[in-house]
Design a protein around this motif. Structure first.
Motif, PDB file in Angstrom:
ATOM      1  N   GLY A 131       0.820  -1.215   0.000  1.00 56.03           N
ATOM      2  CA  GLY A 131       0.000   0.000   0.000  1.00 56.03           C
ATOM      3  C   GLY A 131       0.846   1.253   0.000  1.00 56.03           C
ATOM      4  O   GLY A 131       0.535   2.236  -0.678  1.00 56.03           O
ATOM      5  N   ALA A 132       1.945   1.239   0.762  1.00 56.54           N
ATOM      6  CA  ALA A 132       2.851   2.394   0.796  1.00 56.54           C
ATOM      7  C   ALA A 132       3.495   2.627  -0.562  1.00 56.54           C
ATOM      8  O   ALA A 132       3.577   3.760  -1.039  1.00 56.54           O
ATOM      9  CB  ALA A 132       3.910   2.192   1.873  1.00 56.54           C
ATOM     10  N   VAL A 133       3.947   1.549  -1.195  1.00 56.21           N
ATOM     11  CA  VAL A 133       4.573   1.670  -2.520  1.00 56.21           C
ATOM     12  C   VAL A 133       3.560   2.167  -3.546  1.00 56.21           C
ATOM     13  O   VAL A 133       3.862   3.053  -4.356  1.00 56.21           O
ATOM     14  CB  VAL A 133       5.198   0.326  -2.955  1.00 56.21           C
ATOM     15  CG1 VAL A 133       5.593   0.343  -4.416  1.00 56.21           C
ATOM     16  CG2 VAL A 133       6.392   0.000  -2.077  1.00 56.21           C
ATOM     17  N   ALA A 134       2.338   1.630  -3.516  1.00 54.08           N
ATOM     18  CA  ALA A 134       1.304   2.060  -4.465  1.00 54.08           C
ATOM     19  C   ALA A 134       0.959   3.536  -4.258  1.00 54.08           C
ATOM     20  O   ALA A 134       0.803   4.288  -5.230  1.00 54.08           O
ATOM     21  CB  ALA A 134       0.060   1.196  -4.303  1.00 54.08           C
ATOM     22  N   THR A 135       0.869   3.956  -3.014  1.00 55.31           N
ATOM     23  CA  THR A 135       0.577   5.366  -2.729  1.00 55.31           C
ATOM     24  C   THR A 135       1.706   6.252  -3.227  1.00 55.31           C
ATOM     25  O   THR A 135       1.470   7.288  -3.862  1.00 55.31           O
ATOM     26  CB  THR A 135       0.371   5.568  -1.214  1.00 55.31           C
ATOM     27  OG1 THR A 135      -0.721   4.758  -0.796  1.00 55.31           O
ATOM     28  CG2 THR A 135       0.088   7.018  -0.891  1.00 55.31           C
ATOM     29  N   PHE A 136       2.954   5.860  -2.963  1.00 55.66           N
ATOM     30  CA  PHE A 136       4.096   6.645  -3.403  1.00 55.66           C
ATOM     31  C   PHE A 136       4.135   6.744  -4.922  1.00 55.66           C
ATOM     32  O   PHE A 136       4.320   7.828  -5.479  1.00 55.66           O
ATOM     33  CB  PHE A 136       5.395   6.031  -2.881  1.00 55.66           C
ATOM     34  CG  PHE A 136       6.616   6.736  -3.378  1.00 55.66           C
ATOM     35  CD1 PHE A 136       6.995   7.957  -2.845  1.00 55.66           C
ATOM     36  CD2 PHE A 136       7.379   6.185  -4.400  1.00 55.66           C
ATOM     37  CE1 PHE A 136       8.116   8.614  -3.318  1.00 55.66           C
ATOM     38  CE2 PHE A 136       8.498   6.839  -4.872  1.00 55.66           C
ATOM     39  CZ  PHE A 136       8.874   8.053  -4.327  1.00 55.66           C
ATOM     40  N   LEU A 137       3.952   5.622  -5.613  1.00 57.12           N
ATOM     41  CA  LEU A 137       4.002   5.637  -7.076  1.00 57.12           C
ATOM     42  C   LEU A 137       2.880   6.463  -7.676  1.00 57.12           C
ATOM     43  O   LEU A 137       3.072   7.161  -8.679  1.00 57.12           O
ATOM     44  CB  LEU A 137       3.973   4.203  -7.610  1.00 57.12           C
ATOM     45  CG  LEU A 137       5.218   3.370  -7.348  1.00 57.12           C
ATOM     46  CD1 LEU A 137       5.026   1.940  -7.846  1.00 57.12           C
ATOM     47  CD2 LEU A 137       6.446   4.008  -7.978  1.00 57.12           C
ATOM     48  N   THR A 138       1.698   6.400  -7.067  1.00 58.23           N
ATOM     49  CA  THR A 138       0.575   7.204  -7.553  1.00 58.23           C
ATOM     50  C   THR A 138       0.873   8.691  -7.410  1.00 58.23           C
ATOM     51  O   THR A 138       0.640   9.477  -8.327  1.00 58.23           O
ATOM     52  CB  THR A 138      -0.703   6.850  -6.777  1.00 58.23           C
ATOM     53  OG1 THR A 138      -0.954   5.458  -6.926  1.00 58.23           O
ATOM     54  CG2 THR A 138      -1.882   7.634  -7.285  1.00 58.23           C
ATOM     55  N   ARG A 139       1.386   9.069  -6.254  1.00 54.99           N
ATOM     56  CA  ARG A 139       1.677  10.483  -6.031  1.00 54.99           C
ATOM     57  C   ARG A 139       2.817  10.981  -6.915  1.00 54.99           C
ATOM     58  O   ARG A 139       2.721  12.041  -7.521  1.00 54.99           O
ATOM     59  CB  ARG A 139       2.004  10.727  -4.561  1.00 54.99           C
ATOM     60  CG  ARG A 139       0.799  10.608  -3.692  1.00 54.99           C
ATOM     61  CD  ARG A 139       1.174  10.762  -2.234  1.00 54.99           C
ATOM     62  NE  ARG A 139       0.001  10.680  -1.415  1.00 54.99           N
ATOM     63  CZ  ARG A 139      -0.388  11.626  -0.588  1.00 54.99           C
ATOM     64  NH1 ARG A 139       0.310  12.729  -0.478  1.00 54.99           N
ATOM     65  NH2 ARG A 139      -1.475  11.478   0.123  1.00 54.99           N
ATOM     66  N   ILE A 140       3.899  10.248  -6.962  1.00 54.23           N
ATOM     67  CA  ILE A 140       5.034  10.683  -7.760  1.00 54.23           C
ATOM     68  C   ILE A 140       4.704  10.623  -9.253  1.00 54.23           C
ATOM     69  O   ILE A 140       5.152  11.467 -10.027  1.00 54.23           O
ATOM     70  CB  ILE A 140       6.318   9.891  -7.414  1.00 54.23           C
ATOM     71  CG1 ILE A 140       7.557  10.637  -7.895  1.00 54.23           C
ATOM     72  CG2 ILE A 140       6.311   8.507  -8.006  1.00 54.23           C
ATOM     73  CD1 ILE A 140       7.891  11.839  -7.093  1.00 54.23           C
ATOM     74  N   GLY A 141       3.896   9.643  -9.651  1.00 56.41           N
ATOM     75  CA  GLY A 141       3.495   9.545 -11.054  1.00 56.41           C
ATOM     76  C   GLY A 141       2.669  10.734 -11.501  1.00 56.41           C
ATOM     77  O   GLY A 141       2.874  11.270 -12.603  1.00 56.41           O
ATOM     78  N   GLY A 142       1.743  11.170 -10.655  1.00 53.23           N
ATOM     79  CA  GLY A 142       0.942  12.349 -10.985  1.00 53.23           C
ATOM     80  C   GLY A 142       1.800  13.590 -11.086  1.00 53.23           C
ATOM     81  O   GLY A 142       1.629  14.417 -11.990  1.00 53.23           O
ATOM     82  N   TYR A 143       2.747  13.730 -10.176  1.00 51.78           N
ATOM     83  CA  TYR A 143       3.648  14.882 -10.202  1.00 51.78           C
ATOM     84  C   TYR A 143       4.496  14.889 -11.469  1.00 51.78           C
ATOM     85  O   TYR A 143       4.605  15.910 -12.147  1.00 51.78           O
ATOM     86  CB  TYR A 143       4.549  14.874  -8.966  1.00 51.78           C
ATOM     87  CG  TYR A 143       5.583  15.953  -8.977  1.00 51.78           C
ATOM     88  CD1 TYR A 143       5.240  17.267  -8.691  1.00 51.78           C
ATOM     89  CD2 TYR A 143       6.911  15.676  -9.306  1.00 51.78           C
ATOM     90  CE1 TYR A 143       6.199  18.268  -8.724  1.00 51.78           C
ATOM     91  CE2 TYR A 143       7.863  16.661  -9.346  1.00 51.78           C
ATOM     92  CZ  TYR A 143       7.511  17.955  -9.051  1.00 51.78           C
ATOM     93  OH  TYR A 143       8.445  18.950  -9.085  1.00 51.78           O
ATOM     94  N   VAL A 144       5.070  13.745 -11.807  1.00 46.33           N
ATOM     95  CA  VAL A 144       5.908  13.649 -13.002  1.00 46.33           C
ATOM     96  C   VAL A 144       5.084  13.925 -14.254  1.00 46.33           C
ATOM     97  O   VAL A 144       5.519  14.645 -15.156  1.00 46.33           O
ATOM     98  CB  VAL A 144       6.590  12.265 -13.075  1.00 46.33           C
ATOM     99  CG1 VAL A 144       7.237  12.029 -14.432  1.00 46.33           C
ATOM    100  CG2 VAL A 144       7.606  12.123 -11.963  1.00 46.33           C
ATOM    101  N   LEU A 145       3.881  13.372 -14.306  1.00 44.81           N
ATOM    102  CA  LEU A 145       3.020  13.573 -15.471  1.00 44.81           C
ATOM    103  C   LEU A 145       2.680  15.052 -15.667  1.00 44.81           C
ATOM    104  O   LEU A 145       2.788  15.580 -16.780  1.00 44.81           O
ATOM    105  CB  LEU A 145       1.734  12.754 -15.313  1.00 44.81           C
ATOM    106  CG  LEU A 145       0.735  12.853 -16.450  1.00 44.81           C
ATOM    107  CD1 LEU A 145       1.296  12.201 -17.707  1.00 44.81           C
ATOM    108  CD2 LEU A 145      -0.573  12.202 -16.055  1.00 44.81           C
ATOM    109  N   ILE A 146       2.318  15.726 -14.608  1.00 46.65           N
ATOM    110  CA  ILE A 146       1.901  17.126 -14.739  1.00 46.65           C
ATOM    111  C   ILE A 146       3.093  18.042 -15.019  1.00 46.65           C
ATOM    112  O   ILE A 146       2.965  19.002 -15.764  1.00 46.65           O
ATOM    113  CB  ILE A 146       1.125  17.561 -13.492  1.00 46.65           C
ATOM    114  CG1 ILE A 146      -0.196  16.841 -13.512  1.00 46.65           C
ATOM    115  CG2 ILE A 146       0.972  19.055 -13.394  1.00 46.65           C
ATOM    116  CD1 ILE A 146      -1.300  17.405 -12.718  1.00 46.65           C
TER     117      ILE A 146
END
Length: 104
Positions: A16-31
């Motif tokens: 869950g921690a890894v999924a949360t981190f990847l979701t947050r960092i992925g959104g930041y990188v995408l934007i």
């Protein structure tokens, strides 16, 4: 101590921690890679706070007792006129009064 340590539970928490981190960092990188944010994406991002608030409040309202429902209604009405701290105080007072009146 071993009764409190379950490998499966630790793995679920880490996943869950890894999924949360990847979701947050992925959104930041995408934007950050976009030159401009498309209007539909901006509208979707603007809707996120209301969606998160709904997912937190709705289950408590529908599964809570009348004390919780009255407190949430009082806080909603207070939020139309007051800032957040007085609104929280109104909700807290309402739930305490309801619990006292209902004997809970």
């Amino acid at each position: 101590m071993a009764a409190y340590f379950h490998t499966d539970m630790v793995l679920i928490i880490l996943a869950g921690a890894v999924a949360t981190f990847l979701t947050r960092i992925g959104g930041y990188v995408l934007i950050t890679r976009m030159k401009s944010i498309p209007p539909r994406l901006e509208a979707a991002l603007n809707a996120v706070p209301a969606a998160v608030l709904t997912t937190l409040v709705a289950p408590a309202f529908f599964t809570g007792g009348p004390d919780v429902q009255v407190a949430m209604a009082a806080a909603l009405i207070a939020s139309l006129r007051l800032s957040i701290l007085p609104m929280l105080f109104v909700g807290w007072c309402a739930v305490m009064l309801m619990r006292y009146a209902l004997g809970g």
